[in-house]
Design an enzyme around this catalytic site. Sequence first.
Site, PDB file in Angstrom:
ATOM      1  N   HIS A   1       0.895  -1.075  -0.005  1.00  0.00           N
ATOM      2  CA  HIS A   1      -0.222   0.026   0.081  1.00  0.00           C
ATOM      3  C   HIS A   1       0.826   1.183  -0.043  1.00  0.00           C
ATOM      4  CE1 HIS A   1      -4.062  -1.805   1.643  1.00  0.00           C
ATOM      5  NE2 HIS A   1      -3.475  -2.496   0.774  1.00  0.00           N
TER       6      HIS A   1
ATOM      7  N   TYR B   1      -9.048   5.340   7.761  1.00  0.00           N
ATOM      8  CA  TYR B   1      -8.989   5.599   9.091  1.00  0.00           C
ATOM      9  C   TYR B   1     -10.372   6.806   9.350  1.00  0.00           C
ATOM     10  CZ  TYR B   1      -4.823   3.073  10.441  1.00  0.00           C
ATOM     11  OH  TYR B   1      -3.748   2.424  10.440  1.00  0.00           O
TER      12      TYR B   1
ATOM     13  N   PRO C   1      -3.761   0.255  18.737  1.00  0.00           N
ATOM     14  CA  PRO C   1      -3.760  -0.176  17.342  1.00  0.00           C
ATOM     15  C   PRO C   1      -3.664   0.652  16.406  1.00  0.00           C
ATOM     16  CG  PRO C   1      -5.689  -1.191  18.098  1.00  0.00           C
ATOM     17  CD  PRO C   1      -5.298  -0.408  19.418  1.00  0.00           C
TER      18      PRO C   1
ATOM     19  N   LYS D   1       1.548  -0.154  15.163  1.00  0.00           N
ATOM     20  CA  LYS D   1       2.981  -0.178  15.452  1.00  0.00           C
ATOM     21  C   LYS D   1       3.252  -1.538  16.209  1.00  0.00           C
ATOM     22  CE  LYS D   1       4.672   3.163  13.573  1.00  0.00           C
ATOM     23  NZ  LYS D   1       4.527   2.635  12.341  1.00  0.00           N
TER      24      LYS D   1
ATOM     25  N   TYR E   1       4.262   6.214  10.045  1.00  0.00           N
ATOM     26  CA  TYR E   1       3.711   4.999   9.416  1.00  0.00           C
ATOM     27  C   TYR E   1       4.546   4.117   8.954  1.00  0.00           C
ATOM     28  CZ  TYR E   1      -0.678   2.660   8.854  1.00  0.00           C
ATOM     29  OH  TYR E   1      -1.976   1.858   8.697  1.00  0.00           O
TER      30      TYR E   1
HETATM   31  P1  RFL Z   1       2.350 -11.709  21.377  1.00  0.00           P
HETATM   32  O1  RFL Z   1       2.174 -12.000  20.282  1.00  0.00           O
HETATM   33  O2  RFL Z   1       1.376 -11.705  22.239  1.00  0.00           O
HETATM   34  O3  RFL Z   1       3.115 -13.243  21.946  1.00  0.00           O
HETATM   35  C1  RFL Z   1       3.515 -13.598  23.265  1.00  0.00           C
HETATM   36  C2  RFL Z   1       3.315 -15.100  23.228  1.00  0.00           C
HETATM   37  O4  RFL Z   1       3.651 -15.649  24.526  1.00  0.00           O
HETATM   38  C3  RFL Z   1       3.014 -16.515  24.916  1.00  0.00           C
HETATM   39  N1  RFL Z   1       2.872 -16.756  26.450  1.00  0.00           N
HETATM   40  C4  RFL Z   1       3.654 -17.465  27.020  1.00  0.00           C
HETATM   41  N2  RFL Z   1       4.181 -18.713  26.772  1.00  0.00           N
HETATM   42  C5  RFL Z   1       4.843 -19.309  27.837  1.00  0.00           C
HETATM   43  N3  RFL Z   1       4.666 -19.130  28.988  1.00  0.00           N
HETATM   44  C6  RFL Z   1       3.882 -18.093  29.523  1.00  0.00           C
HETATM   45  N4  RFL Z   1       3.703 -17.957  30.841  1.00  0.00           N
HETATM   46  C7  RFL Z   1       3.331 -17.182  28.682  1.00  0.00           C
HETATM   47  N5  RFL Z   1       2.614 -16.282  28.688  1.00  0.00           N
HETATM   48  C8  RFL Z   1       2.319 -15.666  27.431  1.00  0.00           C
HETATM   49  C9  RFL Z   1       1.697 -16.002  24.415  1.00  0.00           C
HETATM   50  O5  RFL Z   1       0.634 -17.412  24.393  1.00  0.00           O
HETATM   51  C10 RFL Z   1       2.061 -15.313  22.939  1.00  0.00           C
HETATM   52  O6  RFL Z   1       2.079 -16.763  22.146  1.00  0.00           O
HETATM   53  O7  RFL Z   1       3.610 -10.786  21.671  1.00  0.00           O
HETATM   54  P2  RFL Z   1       4.774 -10.336  20.683  1.00  0.00           P
HETATM   55  O8  RFL Z   1       5.419 -11.484  20.097  1.00  0.00           O
HETATM   56  O9  RFL Z   1       5.509  -9.336  21.720  1.00  0.00           O
HETATM   57  O10 RFL Z   1       3.940  -9.803  19.654  1.00  0.00           O
HETATM   58  C11 RFL Z   1       3.283  -8.364  19.876  1.00  0.00           C
HETATM   59  C12 RFL Z   1       2.131  -8.237  18.900  1.00  0.00           C
HETATM   60  O11 RFL Z   1       1.356  -9.659  18.714  1.00  0.00           O
HETATM   61  C13 RFL Z   1       1.305  -6.972  19.039  1.00  0.00           C
HETATM   62  O12 RFL Z   1       2.013  -5.943  19.341  1.00  0.00           O
HETATM   63  C14 RFL Z   1       0.579  -6.949  17.474  1.00  0.00           C
HETATM   64  O13 RFL Z   1      -0.522  -7.801  17.410  1.00  0.00           O
HETATM   65  C15 RFL Z   1      -0.357  -5.596  17.937  1.00  0.00           C
HETATM   66  N6  RFL Z   1      -1.229  -4.978  16.642  1.00  0.00           N
HETATM   67  C16 RFL Z   1      -0.574  -4.527  15.521  1.00  0.00           C
HETATM   68  N7  RFL Z   1       0.527  -4.443  15.468  1.00  0.00           N
HETATM   69  C17 RFL Z   1       1.118  -4.014  14.074  1.00  0.00           C
HETATM   70  O14 RFL Z   1       2.525  -3.741  14.296  1.00  0.00           O
HETATM   71  N8  RFL Z   1       0.215  -3.647  13.187  1.00  0.00           N
HETATM   72  C18 RFL Z   1      -1.029  -3.716  13.309  1.00  0.00           C
HETATM   73  O15 RFL Z   1      -1.614  -3.396  12.339  1.00  0.00           O
HETATM   74  C19 RFL Z   1      -1.531  -4.261  14.610  1.00  0.00           C
HETATM   75  N9  RFL Z   1      -2.855  -4.398  14.673  1.00  0.00           N
HETATM   76  C20 RFL Z   1      -2.506  -5.524  16.904  1.00  0.00           C
HETATM   77  C21 RFL Z   1      -3.446  -4.930  15.811  1.00  0.00           C
HETATM   78  C22 RFL Z   1      -3.269  -5.889  18.049  1.00  0.00           C
HETATM   79  C23 RFL Z   1      -4.460  -6.025  18.137  1.00  0.00           C
HETATM   80  N10 RFL Z   1      -4.918  -7.134  19.131  1.00  0.00           N
HETATM   81  C24 RFL Z   1      -5.739  -8.002  19.050  1.00  0.00           C
HETATM   82  C25 RFL Z   1      -4.385  -6.871  20.439  1.00  0.00           C
HETATM   83  C26 RFL Z   1      -4.939  -4.921  15.807  1.00  0.00           C
HETATM   84  C27 RFL Z   1      -5.302  -5.663  16.989  1.00  0.00           C
HETATM   85  C28 RFL Z   1      -6.775  -5.941  16.920  1.00  0.00           C
HETATM   86  C1  PHB Z   2      -5.520  -4.478  10.743  1.00  0.00           C
HETATM   87  O1  PHB Z   2      -5.742  -4.578   9.358  1.00  0.00           O
HETATM   88  O2  PHB Z   2      -5.678  -5.406  11.622  1.00  0.00           O
HETATM   89  C2  PHB Z   2      -5.048  -3.175  11.130  1.00  0.00           C
HETATM   90  C3  PHB Z   2      -4.468  -2.153  10.194  1.00  0.00           C
HETATM   91  C4  PHB Z   2      -4.218  -0.916  10.882  1.00  0.00           C
HETATM   92  C5  PHB Z   2      -4.177  -0.611  12.104  1.00  0.00           C
HETATM   93  C6  PHB Z   2      -4.680  -1.406  13.023  1.00  0.00           C
HETATM   94  C7  PHB Z   2      -5.022  -2.815  12.566  1.00  0.00           C
HETATM   95  O3  PHB Z   2      -3.734   0.593  12.493  1.00  0.00           O
END
Ligand code: RFL
Ligand code: PHB
Length: 405
Positions: free
Chosen positions: A90, A216, A308, A312, A400
């Site tokens: 994108h 957005y 989110p 980031k 971004y």
């Molecule tokens: P994670 O992915 O949470 O992984 C941590 C892992 O540790 C496990 N765990 C354990 N394992 C063993 N023993 C224990 N005691 C444990 N406790 C926990 C967990 O089961 C898990 O598998 O962290 P990590 O690796 O630091 O990654 C971070 C990302 O997952 C997170 O920052 C992103 O998903 C945030 N996020 C977004 N980030 C972006 O860069 N771009 C996006 O567009 C974006 N959109 C989002 C998002 C997060 C969202 N939610 C649901 C929080 C959109 C959403 C809706």
């Molecule tokens: C997504 O596609 O899940 C998404 C995209 C942009 C954001 C957050 C989530 O800022």
Amino acid sequence: MTGSSLAPMLDAGNQEERVRTQVGIIGAGPAGLLLSHLLHLGGVDSVVIEERSEDYVRQRVRAGVLENTTTDLLREVGLGERMDREGLVHGGISLRFDGADHRVDFEELVGRNVTVYGQQEVVKDLIAARNRDGGQLLFDVSDTAVHDIDTDRPRITFRDSAGQPRELLCDVIAGCDGFHGVSRKSVPHEAYDHAYPFAWLGILAKAAPTREELAYTYHERGFALYSMRSPEITRLYLQVAPDENLDEWPDDRVWAELHTRMAVDGESPVLEGPLLDKGITAMRSFVAAPMRHGRLFLAGDAAHIVPPTGAKGMNLAVADVRLLSQALTELLRRNDSRLVESYSDTALQRVWRAEAFSWSMTSMLHIRPGADAFQRQVQLAQLRYTAGSRAALTSIAENYVGLPW
Ligand code: RFL
Ligand code: PHB
């Protein structure tokens, strides 16, 4: 354990199976898996333990946007093939308000772009790479605990998938266990915490996206985001109350609200389709500083989270483990501790920049409950200024797509 190469040592005294590794990694999210891959490329061995099942980790629907800095790194370390084939590049996003779209043209403003490629796809690619390279991933563990992190022989204890007690003897422990993990509790830290008075309700729908880029949307009924995962799958979000009950959002209410908030010139770009996922995400900003104590290092969501809105979270996790893998490789291969000593300070500089960006995007685009007419006019003035100012648009674009490392 998949692809095990380290011989387990059985502790005759207490039946506890001990395994020795250089880096014990807690958590098989993007941070833990990528760290393990980068360490492997640097000649350092690691074991990853994860409390969830492999299926769960592979399917968990989360982030979608990869910064240019992230895609460059993934390509550099041999993880770009499927991403380049299936990811959607994108060149910009839209800010939508006053019922019209205002494009932020990344390519024209900063000559870079982002890639829409689901976090779970990155995770699948990482699991495949670790399995191919004989990496050790243990899923379904429980009772994880860290010990002796003030010494140069820290340990992790846990129960394996069969409930057997296990011990991992390490040189270093990486806490990559996300926001609700156990590692952070062992790191004395200052906690910087900010909760927002709203949450996101997210849906994944089997419906072709009708537009090519993310939008957005600021709307008087609340923020909405138009995103996607592939030419067949749309990802959509709505601002809701922080304590919202998902049962009060049957599918037809979700669609009706999306159409209302996202309409441009009275027309909705949202195409309906069967729902594949529906969930609520709390919005929070949090930083733990420092990100290290003794031989325990935190990375990714274990140390910090962002709302989110700036996309980031996963990108920050990647940035942390890029630094951490370099620091640990220097320490364990060349006995040079300089990068390990500076890890937390260096990582936190990028973390705070991302916190600032995510906070400002969130504040600009969401309706605060109880906000009065004055506050809304100020928000609209900010949006109108941003859309008309090359300087303001450039600032959004460079944040971004990802600031240089
Ligand atoms: P994670 O992915 O949470 O992984 C941590 C892992 O540790 C496990 N765990 C354990 N394992 C063993 N023993 C224990 N005691 C444990 N406790 C926990 C967990 O089961 C898990 O598998 O962290 P990590 O690796 O630091 O990654 C971070 C990302 O997952 C997170 O920052 C992103 O998903 C945030 N996020 C977004 N980030 C972006 O860069 N771009 C996006 O567009 C974006 N959109 C989002 C998002 C997060 C969202 N939610 C649901 C929080 C959109 C959403 C809706
Ligand atoms: C997504 O596609 O899940 C998404 C995209 C942009 C954001 C957050 C989530 O800022």
